[in-house]
Motif scaffolding. Structure first.
Motif, PDB file in Angstrom:
ATOM      1  N   ALA A  40       0.829  -1.210   0.000  1.00  0.00           N
ATOM      2  CA  ALA A  40       0.000   0.000   0.000  1.00  0.00           C
ATOM      3  C   ALA A  40       0.860   1.255   0.000  1.00  0.00           C
ATOM      4  CB  ALA A  40      -0.948  -0.014   1.199  1.00  0.00           C
ATOM      5  N   ALA A  41       1.949   1.248   0.770  1.00  0.00           N
ATOM      6  CA  ALA A  41       2.854   2.402   0.810  1.00  0.00           C
ATOM      7  C   ALA A  41       3.488   2.633  -0.563  1.00  0.00           C
ATOM      8  CB  ALA A  41       3.925   2.201   1.880  1.00  0.00           C
ATOM      9  N   ILE A  42       3.872   1.550  -1.224  1.00  0.00           N
ATOM     10  CA  ILE A  42       4.462   1.665  -2.564  1.00  0.00           C
ATOM     11  C   ILE A  42       3.432   2.235  -3.539  1.00  0.00           C
ATOM     12  CG2 ILE A  42       5.303   0.329  -4.548  1.00  0.00           C
ATOM     13  CD1 ILE A  42       6.615  -1.582  -2.456  1.00  0.00           C
ATOM     14  N   ALA A  45       2.900   5.975  -2.991  1.00  0.00           N
ATOM     15  CA  ALA A  45       4.023   6.761  -3.502  1.00  0.00           C
ATOM     16  C   ALA A  45       4.002   6.800  -5.028  1.00  0.00           C
ATOM     17  CB  ALA A  45       5.350   6.189  -2.993  1.00  0.00           C
ATOM     18  N   ARG A  46       3.704   5.672  -5.642  1.00  0.00           N
ATOM     19  CA  ARG A  46       3.678   5.613  -7.097  1.00  0.00           C
ATOM     20  C   ARG A  46       2.576   6.517  -7.653  1.00  0.00           C
ATOM     21  NH1 ARG A  46       2.841   0.310  -8.105  1.00  0.00           N
ATOM     22  NH2 ARG A  46       5.017  -0.189  -7.829  1.00  0.00           N
ATOM     23  N   ILE A  47       1.386   6.443  -7.083  1.00  0.00           N
ATOM     24  CA  ILE A  47       0.260   7.256  -7.542  1.00  0.00           C
ATOM     25  C   ILE A  47       0.539   8.740  -7.292  1.00  0.00           C
ATOM     26  CG2 ILE A  47      -2.171   7.809  -7.097  1.00  0.00           C
ATOM     27  CD1 ILE A  47      -2.551   4.738  -6.600  1.00  0.00           C
ATOM     28  N   GLY A  50       2.470  10.357  -9.917  1.00  0.00           N
ATOM     29  CA  GLY A  50       1.888  10.314 -11.255  1.00  0.00           C
ATOM     30  C   GLY A  50       1.940   8.958 -11.924  1.00  0.00           C
ATOM     31  N   GLY A  51       2.349   7.948 -11.203  1.00  0.00           N
ATOM     32  CA  GLY A  51       2.459   6.608 -11.781  1.00  0.00           C
ATOM     33  C   GLY A  51       1.179   5.816 -11.630  1.00  0.00           C
ATOM     34  N   ARG A  52       1.235   4.605 -12.110  1.00  0.00           N
ATOM     35  CA  ARG A  52       0.101   3.691 -12.017  1.00  0.00           C
ATOM     36  C   ARG A  52       0.114   2.966 -10.675  1.00  0.00           C
ATOM     37  NH1 ARG A  52      -1.007   0.801 -17.592  1.00  0.00           N
ATOM     38  NH2 ARG A  52      -2.189  -0.387 -16.096  1.00  0.00           N
ATOM     39  N   ARG A  53      -1.042   2.506 -10.275  1.00  0.00           N
ATOM     40  CA  ARG A  53      -1.171   1.778  -9.003  1.00  0.00           C
ATOM     41  C   ARG A  53      -0.404   0.456  -9.038  1.00  0.00           C
ATOM     42  NH1 ARG A  53      -4.800  -2.127  -7.656  1.00  0.00           N
ATOM     43  NH2 ARG A  53      -6.022  -1.712  -9.513  1.00  0.00           N
ATOM     44  N   VAL A  54      -0.422  -0.217 -10.204  1.00  0.00           N
ATOM     45  CA  VAL A  54       0.198  -1.536 -10.343  1.00  0.00           C
ATOM     46  C   VAL A  54       1.291  -1.455 -11.409  1.00  0.00           C
ATOM     47  CG1 VAL A  54      -0.231  -3.920 -11.064  1.00  0.00           C
ATOM     48  CG2 VAL A  54      -1.931  -2.714  -9.688  1.00  0.00           C
ATOM     49  N   GLN A  55       2.408  -2.095 -11.144  1.00  0.00           N
ATOM     50  CA  GLN A  55       3.491  -2.190 -12.119  1.00  0.00           C
ATOM     51  C   GLN A  55       3.563  -3.647 -12.571  1.00  0.00           C
ATOM     52  OE1 GLN A  55       7.387  -1.212 -10.641  1.00  0.00           O
ATOM     53  NE2 GLN A  55       8.165  -0.811 -12.695  1.00  0.00           N
ATOM     54  N   LEU A  56       3.036  -3.905 -13.755  1.00  0.00           N
ATOM     55  CA  LEU A  56       2.902  -5.281 -14.228  1.00  0.00           C
ATOM     56  C   LEU A  56       4.243  -5.999 -14.375  1.00  0.00           C
ATOM     57  CD1 LEU A  56       0.006  -4.870 -16.805  1.00  0.00           C
ATOM     58  CD2 LEU A  56      -0.100  -5.694 -14.452  1.00  0.00           C
ATOM     59  N   LEU A  84      -4.328  -9.798  -2.935  1.00  0.00           N
ATOM     60  CA  LEU A  84      -4.533  -9.252  -1.594  1.00  0.00           C
ATOM     61  C   LEU A  84      -3.899  -7.873  -1.435  1.00  0.00           C
ATOM     62  CD1 LEU A  84      -3.867 -12.385   0.644  1.00  0.00           C
ATOM     63  CD2 LEU A  84      -5.980 -11.052   0.575  1.00  0.00           C
ATOM     64  N   CYS A  85      -2.801  -7.655  -2.141  1.00  0.00           N
ATOM     65  CA  CYS A  85      -2.028  -6.428  -1.950  1.00  0.00           C
ATOM     66  C   CYS A  85      -2.384  -5.313  -2.937  1.00  0.00           C
ATOM     67  CB  CYS A  85      -0.530  -6.758  -2.061  1.00  0.00           C
ATOM     68  SG  CYS A  85       0.048  -7.826  -0.737  1.00  0.00           S
ATOM     69  N   ARG A  86      -3.229  -5.581  -3.882  1.00  0.00           N
ATOM     70  CA  ARG A  86      -3.603  -4.568  -4.874  1.00  0.00           C
ATOM     71  C   ARG A  86      -4.787  -3.725  -4.391  1.00  0.00           C
ATOM     72  NH1 ARG A  86      -4.364  -8.506  -9.358  1.00  0.00           N
ATOM     73  NH2 ARG A  86      -2.267  -8.948 -10.016  1.00  0.00           N
ATOM     74  N   GLY A  87      -4.724  -2.453  -4.714  1.00  0.00           N
ATOM     75  CA  GLY A  87      -5.888  -1.596  -4.586  1.00  0.00           C
ATOM     76  C   GLY A  87      -6.448  -1.378  -3.206  1.00  0.00           C
ATOM     77  N   ARG A  88      -5.624  -1.439  -2.206  1.00  0.00           N
ATOM     78  CA  ARG A  88      -6.097  -1.248  -0.840  1.00  0.00           C
ATOM     79  C   ARG A  88      -6.124   0.230  -0.443  1.00  0.00           C
ATOM     80  NH1 ARG A  88      -8.697  -5.575   1.082  1.00  0.00           N
ATOM     81  NH2 ARG A  88      -7.561  -7.455   0.647  1.00  0.00           N
ATOM     82  N   ILE A  89      -5.712   1.095  -1.331  1.00  0.00           N
ATOM     83  CA  ILE A  89      -5.652   2.521  -0.973  1.00  0.00           C
ATOM     84  C   ILE A  89      -6.807   3.266  -1.570  1.00  0.00           C
ATOM     85  CG2 ILE A  89      -3.173   2.551  -0.653  1.00  0.00           C
ATOM     86  CD1 ILE A  89      -2.940   3.734  -3.447  1.00  0.00           C
TER      87      ILE A  89
END
Length: 89
Positions: A40-42, A45-47, A50-56, A84-89
């Motif tokens: 979630a912290a990553i 910071a990424r969002i 200006g970055g994407r939530r997920v880095q494929l 489990l770790c995606r999109g919790r923010i």
């Protein structure tokens, strides 16, 4: 363990092993929750930058690492962790 053990000895072995599994499961669950918080912290910071939530590409690295260490089931485990770790923010 020998091939001929009493029911009492087997029950003792099983009971002790189950206690150990329960303790390991507790540690695993604590680590998963910690991983979720770090993820979630990553993402935050990424969002924020200006970055994407997920880095494929990073997720593919993780999937590959689990597959190499645990085989096909490792990929399934990694996918579950990633979900489990995606999109919790």
């Amino acid at each position: 363990m020998s091939s001929s053990v009493s029911a009492t000895e087997a029950a003792d072995v099983i009971g002790g092993a189950r206690e150990r599994i329960d303790a390991l499961d507790g540690r695993i669950l604590d680590l998963v929750r910690e991983r979720m918080a770090v993820s979630a912290a990553i993402q935050e910071a990424r969002i924020a930058s200006g970055g994407r939530r997920v880095q494929l590409s990073r997720e593919m690295e993780i999937l590959d690492r689990y597959r190499q260490r645990l085989g096909k089931s490792g990929t399934t485990l990694a996918m579950t962790l990633l979900e489990l770790c995606r999109g919790r923010i």
